[in-house]
Design a protein around this motif. Structure first.
Motif, PDB file in Angstrom:
ATOM      1  N   ASN A 144      52.221  85.939  60.209  1.00  0.00           N
ATOM      2  CA  ASN A 144      52.922  86.961  59.437  1.00  0.00           C
ATOM      3  C   ASN A 144      53.605  86.399  58.194  1.00  0.00           C
ATOM      4  OD1 ASN A 144      52.251  89.008  61.298  1.00  0.00           O
ATOM      5  ND2 ASN A 144      53.931  88.359  62.630  1.00  0.00           N
ATOM      6  N   HIS A 145      53.516  85.064  57.993  1.00  0.00           N
ATOM      7  CA  HIS A 145      54.131  84.431  56.826  1.00  0.00           C
ATOM      8  C   HIS A 145      55.588  84.875  56.662  1.00  0.00           C
ATOM      9  CE1 HIS A 145      50.293  82.785  55.575  1.00  0.00           C
ATOM     10  NE2 HIS A 145      49.763  83.965  55.753  1.00  0.00           N
ATOM     11  N   SER A 146      56.374  84.556  57.635  1.00  0.00           N
ATOM     12  CA  SER A 146      57.791  84.921  57.592  1.00  0.00           C
ATOM     13  C   SER A 146      58.633  83.690  57.888  1.00  0.00           C
ATOM     14  CB  SER A 146      58.103  86.029  58.595  1.00  0.00           C
ATOM     15  OG  SER A 146      57.852  85.568  59.918  1.00  0.00           O
ATOM     16  N   CYS A 147      59.928  83.822  57.689  1.00  0.00           N
ATOM     17  CA  CYS A 147      60.849  82.740  58.005  1.00  0.00           C
ATOM     18  C   CYS A 147      62.112  83.346  58.583  1.00  0.00           C
ATOM     19  CB  CYS A 147      61.168  81.912  56.754  1.00  0.00           C
ATOM     20  SG  CYS A 147      62.204  82.776  55.542  1.00  0.00           S
TER      21      CYS A 147
ATOM     22  N   ARG B   6      62.494  87.287  57.975  1.00  0.00           N
ATOM     23  CA  ARG B   6      62.238  87.630  56.581  1.00  0.00           C
ATOM     24  C   ARG B   6      60.784  87.377  56.219  1.00  0.00           C
ATOM     25  NH1 ARG B   6      63.586  84.529  51.028  1.00  0.00           N
ATOM     26  NH2 ARG B   6      63.319  86.271  49.637  1.00  0.00           N
ATOM     27  N   PRO B   7      60.056  88.386  55.762  1.00  0.00           N
ATOM     28  CA  PRO B   7      58.675  88.167  55.343  1.00  0.00           C
ATOM     29  C   PRO B   7      58.623  87.389  54.031  1.00  0.00           C
ATOM     30  CG  PRO B   7      59.335  90.406  54.844  1.00  0.00           C
ATOM     31  CD  PRO B   7      60.465  89.789  55.630  1.00  0.00           C
TER      32      PRO B   7
ATOM     33  N   LYS C  29      69.114  87.797  50.286  1.00  0.00           N
ATOM     34  CA  LYS C  29      68.652  87.161  51.505  1.00  0.00           C
ATOM     35  C   LYS C  29      67.704  86.017  51.150  1.00  0.00           C
ATOM     36  CE  LYS C  29      67.017  91.130  52.804  1.00  0.00           C
ATOM     37  NZ  LYS C  29      67.624  92.070  51.835  1.00  0.00           N
ATOM     38  N   VAL C  30      67.874  84.892  51.825  1.00  0.00           N
ATOM     39  CA  VAL C  30      67.000  83.741  51.626  1.00  0.00           C
ATOM     40  C   VAL C  30      66.658  83.146  52.984  1.00  0.00           C
ATOM     41  CG1 VAL C  30      67.933  83.167  49.350  1.00  0.00           C
ATOM     42  CG2 VAL C  30      68.952  82.153  51.392  1.00  0.00           C
ATOM     43  N   CYS C  31      65.638  82.292  53.025  1.00  0.00           N
ATOM     44  CA  CYS C  31      65.313  81.600  54.266  1.00  0.00           C
ATOM     45  C   CYS C  31      66.406  80.589  54.597  1.00  0.00           C
ATOM     46  CB  CYS C  31      63.977  80.872  54.134  1.00  0.00           C
ATOM     47  SG  CYS C  31      62.552  81.957  53.946  1.00  0.00           S
TER      48      CYS C  31
ATOM     49  N   ARG D 174      62.777  77.420  52.620  1.00  0.00           N
ATOM     50  CA  ARG D 174      61.349  77.223  52.426  1.00  0.00           C
ATOM     51  C   ARG D 174      60.810  78.164  51.358  1.00  0.00           C
ATOM     52  NH1 ARG D 174      58.166  78.079  57.643  1.00  0.00           N
ATOM     53  NH2 ARG D 174      59.666  76.501  58.325  1.00  0.00           N
ATOM     54  N   ASP D 175      61.477  79.288  51.151  1.00  0.00           N
ATOM     55  CA  ASP D 175      61.028  80.219  50.121  1.00  0.00           C
ATOM     56  C   ASP D 175      61.287  79.699  48.713  1.00  0.00           C
ATOM     57  OD1 ASP D 175      63.745  80.450  50.776  1.00  0.00           O
ATOM     58  OD2 ASP D 175      63.875  82.411  49.823  1.00  0.00           O
ATOM     59  N   GLN D 176      62.022  78.598  48.585  1.00  0.00           N
ATOM     60  CA  GLN D 176      62.299  78.000  47.278  1.00  0.00           C
ATOM     61  C   GLN D 176      61.531  76.702  47.077  1.00  0.00           C
ATOM     62  OE1 GLN D 176      64.198  79.454  44.878  1.00  0.00           O
ATOM     63  NE2 GLN D 176      64.394  81.214  46.235  1.00  0.00           N
ATOM     64  N   MET D 177      60.509  76.475  47.903  1.00  0.00           N
ATOM     65  CA  MET D 177      59.728  75.249  47.818  1.00  0.00           C
ATOM     66  C   MET D 177      58.297  75.549  47.398  1.00  0.00           C
ATOM     67  SD  MET D 177      61.027  73.282  51.252  1.00  0.00           S
ATOM     68  CE  MET D 177      62.796  73.009  51.546  1.00  0.00           C
ATOM     69  N   ASN D 178      57.733  74.636  46.581  1.00  0.00           N
ATOM     70  CA  ASN D 178      56.339  74.728  46.144  1.00  0.00           C
ATOM     71  C   ASN D 178      56.020  76.091  45.557  1.00  0.00           C
ATOM     72  OD1 ASN D 178      55.850  72.102  46.943  1.00  0.00           O
ATOM     73  ND2 ASN D 178      55.201  72.690  48.992  1.00  0.00           N
ATOM     74  N   CYS D 179      56.848  76.539  44.642  1.00  0.00           N
ATOM     75  CA  CYS D 179      56.639  77.823  43.975  1.00  0.00           C
ATOM     76  C   CYS D 179      55.443  77.704  43.035  1.00  0.00           C
ATOM     77  CB  CYS D 179      57.879  78.229  43.183  1.00  0.00           C
ATOM     78  SG  CYS D 179      59.369  78.322  44.197  1.00  0.00           S
TER      79      CYS D 179
END
Length: 204
Positions: free
Chosen positions: A10-13, A26-27, A44-46, A50-55
């Protein structure tokens, strides 16, 4: 990279509401990954950022920081730099300098030809006067308009890898040949055996 570890279909964290501290699932998708990390409680953030990595898209491409996270080569978005998060294995994301009440910048944004502080404190002559004159490399927090930049003398052999290729910490490139104690200086190997070159560097 670290962003691909422990992924689920589901690509969530695991996220957290800043105001209440309550966890939630969080998706992760193209609309919320690498978004602006705001101070508002509604943002909202992970939990592991992880949502701020390898953008790979969006404004977070500006000034990415390259470092290892859990042993994996990773880039961090500008929104998690200088936030005392300690995401890099070597804490490079926290290597920041307070230049005044209104300006804290990452060390790699110092003396890069771009004004980050309102009063240009990060580009001041006093701060940038000890620069390696004839050595340049790509800093791990890159300035895309000037990919190769000289380094302040104190960054050479100081135990922190500032260049993406690690040349600033390569002992084969640098020699300590002149002086002792606080007067010892670094010399680029092959540049001068008699300590008369402009490449003399003050030791950290």
């Amino acid at each position: 990279g670290i962003d691909e570890r422990n992924c689920n279909p589901n690509h969530s964290c695991l996220g957290v509401y800043k105001k209440t501290g309550q966890n939630y699932k969080r998706p992760l998708n193209s609309r919320n990954k690498c978004g602006v990390v705001r101070s508002a409680s509604a943002r909202k953030v992970c939990k592991d950022y992880r949502d701020q990595m390898n953008c790979s898209y969006g404004i977070s491409l500006m000034s990415p920081l390259i470092c290892d996270v859990d042993g994996y080569p990773t880039t961090l978005s500008q929104y998690v730099i200088c936030k005392n998060l300690g995401l890099c294995d070597d804490d490079l994301d926290m290597k920041c300098v307070n230049l005044g009440p209104s300006c804290t910048v990452h060390k790699h944004r110092i003396c890069d030809g771009i004004d980050d502080c309102p009063l240009r404190d990060d580009e001041s002559k006093q701060l940038c006067k000890h620069i390696v004159a004839d050595f340049a490399c790509v800093r791990k927090l890159s300035n895309t308009s000037k990919p190769r930049l000289p380094l302040p003398c104190g960054w050479i052999l100081d135990g922190v890898q500032d260049c993406t290729d690690g040349l600033d910490e390569n002992t084969d490139l640098w020699e300590k040949q002149c002086g002792t104690g606080s007067l010892m200086v670094h010399v680029m190997a092959g540049k001068s055996k008699f300590c008369r070159s402009r490449t003399l560097l003050k030791c950290p």
